[in-house]
Design a protein around this motif. Sequence first.
Motif, short mmCIF file in Angstrom:
data_model
loop_
_atom_site.label_atom_id
_atom_site.label_comp_id
_atom_site.label_asym_id
_atom_site.label_seq_id
_atom_site.Cartn_x
_atom_site.Cartn_y
_atom_site.Cartn_z
N LEU C 11 0.87 -1.18 0.00
CA LEU C 11 0.00 0.00 0.00
C LEU C 11 0.90 1.22 0.00
O LEU C 11 1.65 1.44 0.96
N THR C 12 0.89 1.99 -1.08
CA THR C 12 1.80 3.14 -1.20
C THR C 12 1.10 4.31 -1.89
O THR C 12 0.01 4.17 -2.44
N ASP C 13 1.80 5.43 -1.88
CA ASP C 13 1.36 6.58 -2.67
C ASP C 13 2.28 6.78 -3.88
O ASP C 13 2.38 7.88 -4.41
N PHE C 14 2.93 5.70 -4.32
CA PHE C 14 3.91 5.82 -5.40
C PHE C 14 3.27 5.94 -6.78
O PHE C 14 3.95 6.28 -7.75
N GLY C 15 1.98 5.63 -6.89
CA GLY C 15 1.38 5.60 -8.21
C GLY C 15 2.01 4.51 -9.06
O GLY C 15 2.84 3.73 -8.58
N LEU C 16 1.61 4.47 -10.33
CA LEU C 16 2.13 3.43 -11.22
C LEU C 16 2.84 4.03 -12.41
O LEU C 16 3.20 3.34 -13.33
N GLN C 17 3.05 5.36 -12.41
CA GLN C 17 3.66 5.96 -13.59
C GLN C 17 5.18 5.87 -13.57
O GLN C 17 5.82 6.08 -14.60
N ASP C 18 5.77 5.58 -12.41
CA ASP C 18 7.22 5.48 -12.31
C ASP C 18 7.62 4.02 -12.07
O ASP C 18 6.80 3.12 -12.19
N ASN C 19 8.88 3.81 -11.75
CA ASN C 19 9.37 2.45 -11.51
C ASN C 19 9.45 2.10 -10.03
O ASN C 19 9.98 1.05 -9.68
N PHE C 20 8.91 2.93 -9.15
CA PHE C 20 9.08 2.72 -7.72
C PHE C 20 8.51 1.38 -7.25
O PHE C 20 9.16 0.62 -6.55
N VAL C 21 7.27 1.11 -7.63
CA VAL C 21 6.62 -0.11 -7.17
C VAL C 21 7.29 -1.34 -7.77
O VAL C 21 7.55 -2.33 -7.08
N GLY C 22 7.61 -1.27 -9.05
CA GLY C 22 8.27 -2.40 -9.71
C GLY C 22 9.60 -2.74 -9.06
O GLY C 22 9.92 -3.91 -8.86
N VAL C 23 10.35 -1.71 -8.70
CA VAL C 23 11.66 -1.96 -8.09
C VAL C 23 11.50 -2.51 -6.67
O VAL C 23 12.26 -3.40 -6.26
N MET C 24 10.50 -2.05 -5.92
CA MET C 24 10.26 -2.64 -4.60
C MET C 24 9.95 -4.13 -4.72
O MET C 24 10.42 -4.96 -3.94
N LYS C 25 9.13 -4.48 -5.72
CA LYS C 25 8.81 -5.90 -5.90
C LYS C 25 10.05 -6.70 -6.29
O LYS C 25 10.23 -7.84 -5.85
N ALA C 26 10.89 -6.10 -7.12
CA ALA C 26 12.12 -6.78 -7.51
C ALA C 26 12.97 -7.09 -6.28
O ALA C 26 13.48 -8.20 -6.12
N VAL C 27 13.10 -6.10 -5.40
CA VAL C 27 13.92 -6.28 -4.20
C VAL C 27 13.34 -7.40 -3.33
O VAL C 27 14.08 -8.25 -2.81
N ILE C 28 12.03 -7.42 -3.19
CA ILE C 28 11.39 -8.46 -2.38
C ILE C 28 11.62 -9.84 -2.99
O ILE C 28 12.01 -10.79 -2.30
N LEU C 29 11.40 -9.96 -4.29
CA LEU C 29 11.51 -11.28 -4.93
C LEU C 29 12.95 -11.76 -5.01
O LEU C 29 13.20 -12.97 -5.07
N LYS C 30 13.88 -10.83 -5.02
CA LYS C 30 15.29 -11.24 -5.02
C LYS C 30 15.63 -11.92 -3.69
O LYS C 30 16.44 -12.83 -3.63
N ILE C 31 14.97 -11.47 -2.63
CA ILE C 31 15.21 -12.05 -1.30
C ILE C 31 14.36 -13.30 -1.10
O ILE C 31 14.84 -14.30 -0.60
N ASN C 32 13.11 -13.24 -1.51
CA ASN C 32 12.22 -14.40 -1.34
C ASN C 32 11.43 -14.65 -2.61
O ASN C 32 10.34 -14.11 -2.80
N PRO C 33 11.96 -15.50 -3.49
CA PRO C 33 11.29 -15.71 -4.78
C PRO C 33 9.95 -16.42 -4.67
O PRO C 33 9.20 -16.43 -5.64
N ARG C 34 9.62 -16.97 -3.52
CA ARG C 34 8.36 -17.70 -3.39
C ARG C 34 7.21 -16.84 -2.90
O ARG C 34 6.05 -17.24 -2.95
#
Lengths: 265, 265, 265
Positions: C11-34
């Motif tokens: 839950l964020t105020d990052f919107g979807l027009q930038d890469n903020f949310v995508g990069v947060m997900k990348a960081v999470i999945l790099k640590i826990n791919p499941r």
Amino acid sequence: MPEKIPCISLLTDFGLQDNFVGVMKAVILKINPRVRIIDLCHQVRPQDILEAAFLLKGSFRFFPRGTVHLVVVDPGVGSKRKSILVKTKDFYFIAPDNGVLSLALADEPIQKIIEITNEKYFLKPLSPTFHGRDIFAPVAGYLSLGKSMDAFGKRLNAIRKLDLAMPRRMKDKLIGEVIYIDRFGNLITNIHKDQFRDFVANSHFKICIAGKELRKLSRSYQEVGVNKPLAIFSSFGNLEISVREANARKFLSVDKGMPIQIVKT
Amino acid sequence: MPEKIPCISLLTDFGLQDNFVGVMKAVILKINPRVRIIDLCHQVRPQDILEAAFLLKGSFRFFPRGTVHLVVVDPGVGSKRKSILVKTKDFYFIAPDNGVLSLALADEPIQKIIEITNEKYFLKPLSPTFHGRDIFAPVAGYLSLGKSMDAFGKRLNAIRKLDLAMPRRMKDKLIGEVIYIDRFGNLITNIHKDQFRDFVANSHFKICIAGKELRKLSRSYQEVGVNKPLAIFSSFGNLEISVREANARKFLSVDKGMPIQIVKT
Amino acid sequence: MPEKIPCISLLTDFGLQDNFVGVMKAVILKINPRVRIIDLCHQVRPQDILEAAFLLKGSFRFFPRGTVHLVVVDPGVGSKRKSILVKTKDFYFIAPDNGVLSLALADEPIQKIIEITNEKYFLKPLSPTFHGRDIFAPVAGYLSLGKSMDAFGKRLNAIRKLDLAMPRRMKDKLIGEVIYIDRFGNLITNIHKDQFRDFVANSHFKICIAGKELRKLSRSYQEVGVNKPLAIFSSFGNLEISVREANARKFLSVDKGMPIQIVKT
């Protein structure tokens, strides 16, 4: 050891108001139901290759090793432009060969480039207007299944590069420009912090943009008063102009392309 | 053989600014943590059943076999309208019975229709305004776990159909209209390429819309000059009017409902 | 028994027009791919802590048991505000300590609070402007892997609370306000149905907002004519003012903060 799960990132200018992105994901999952798909961003300005290239450059390293970065910003769809698949040490990249990969790959040595031509892996009938669905998505899907790169086409020696506006360095001035504006209205420039530090070294400086002068770099937005402008290094490493708790784009009436000068004083 | 992983697609008019879609996904994953959820689109114009029906028709076949297509565009939520679950050879569909499935199912023989009535599978207390969360999401979740269709209610014999604006065919004219406009401003008409080809056969023709005349079909956007209009078959099979590297909606001042004529010459 | 798969909601105020949310997900999945990542909402109004708190309160219980709710609405990023990790019986919460968790946790007994300080789990170099990527995402990732809460820092005794506008109750009046407006223009007030029922009991009442008077509660939008206003309990339990098949915000010219009165008659 985390379990090995393949990842595909998606970066497009398709937006989310249509079914384009959903259908690309469907095509990928039909080929590889185990793959993880991460939306990097779909709101790239329509056909703005430079914006996509900039977002990819700032983002690709944060993904799990082995991620397939799929980029579809493709004003030349249906023309003679090539479709390419690139491998670096840690990642794969799939995109039209229009320069959209060139900023990311300026920092990341290329190990192999394939021109995607093997129609065996395309959806049929092949639409001339939606290669994202009919070429790029299925190729990413098969690649994530472990298919060899060579299956998709023949080797290429080079990819197309973008003419990126690079900052111009003069004796006492470094002149850059605003190349990206984020949701919060923060102005991201093409001056990287390494360039800034190398230029400024131990001198005093002023940062001039839109009639404002800033004489220091802030470490956080809270170092200035509310509604005051500040200069800071963005989380992706570029010099950024912000206004505390406000929208710098509106506050300073700045759009993409606005020049910024760093002047030694 | 890829591992068998159940898939649910989501098509709604909920947009992404609220928590509606996130909560529906939460409900589904709480019931079936293994299911894959694919956002087909959430930006359908509020309560525009026809737009959702059109998007579903163009998209559903690209998904993995066995996908549950969950559609919530539901202006009649809380009224007497039925909730239905439909099976075809390759897919399941869950939606309010307001016609939103009828365009997709015009092409796809229906094997079975169930009226969803078994409250055992609903969230309690049942909200009168958010059946997406309280009825449709949990039913999709349980169905994806392998629950039998008959568990959810009694058989129905037919679903409601939309009165879709069909093209009118006259001796020398085929008259259709713009039924969808995508993010890029491309004008998608209700004339399918099969209808177009059947009508035109080997004759010469002109395509008339908004005061413009086009005398050929293009194979790609690059066949005309920048800012020039063209006619092309869209990636989903319908006749589309575009303007190269521009937004046809703005360029031609066209909105949904605008007529288009194909005239034999 | 469904297979145990960890879940993280965002839950964020990052919107979807930038890469903020995508990069947060990348960081999470790099640590826990499941881990499963569910977007609760990213379109919170920039820096609107109250709006995020309200959305979280209405949503968190619908998620699978054990879900890590990650909330990044963070106007104080880079300042001295704390980062916290909270455990309740069924959920974890990670957020800046700015009150954004306080509405959800008013209903959900807190079992443990940790101030996140252990830099071992942060990305380096730590950006002063994007703790979502560099602190919150990796901590959520490691927590979802089963890392003990105590690994991330020291115990705290309390979290910051929001001064939420609570309805004021007088002898014959209950005065609240509009605190949220959804995509459809429905006006969500801070009057919960329990408060409403407790106040009204068996009396007659009128609901006054923007010059309109409503004398009943509807059970569904269809109980009034098209373009007529109605009062209903929203799917998240609050008193809501809607206009059938129209946008109440526009129709009644109401914005957030508009008062609403319940008057016994």
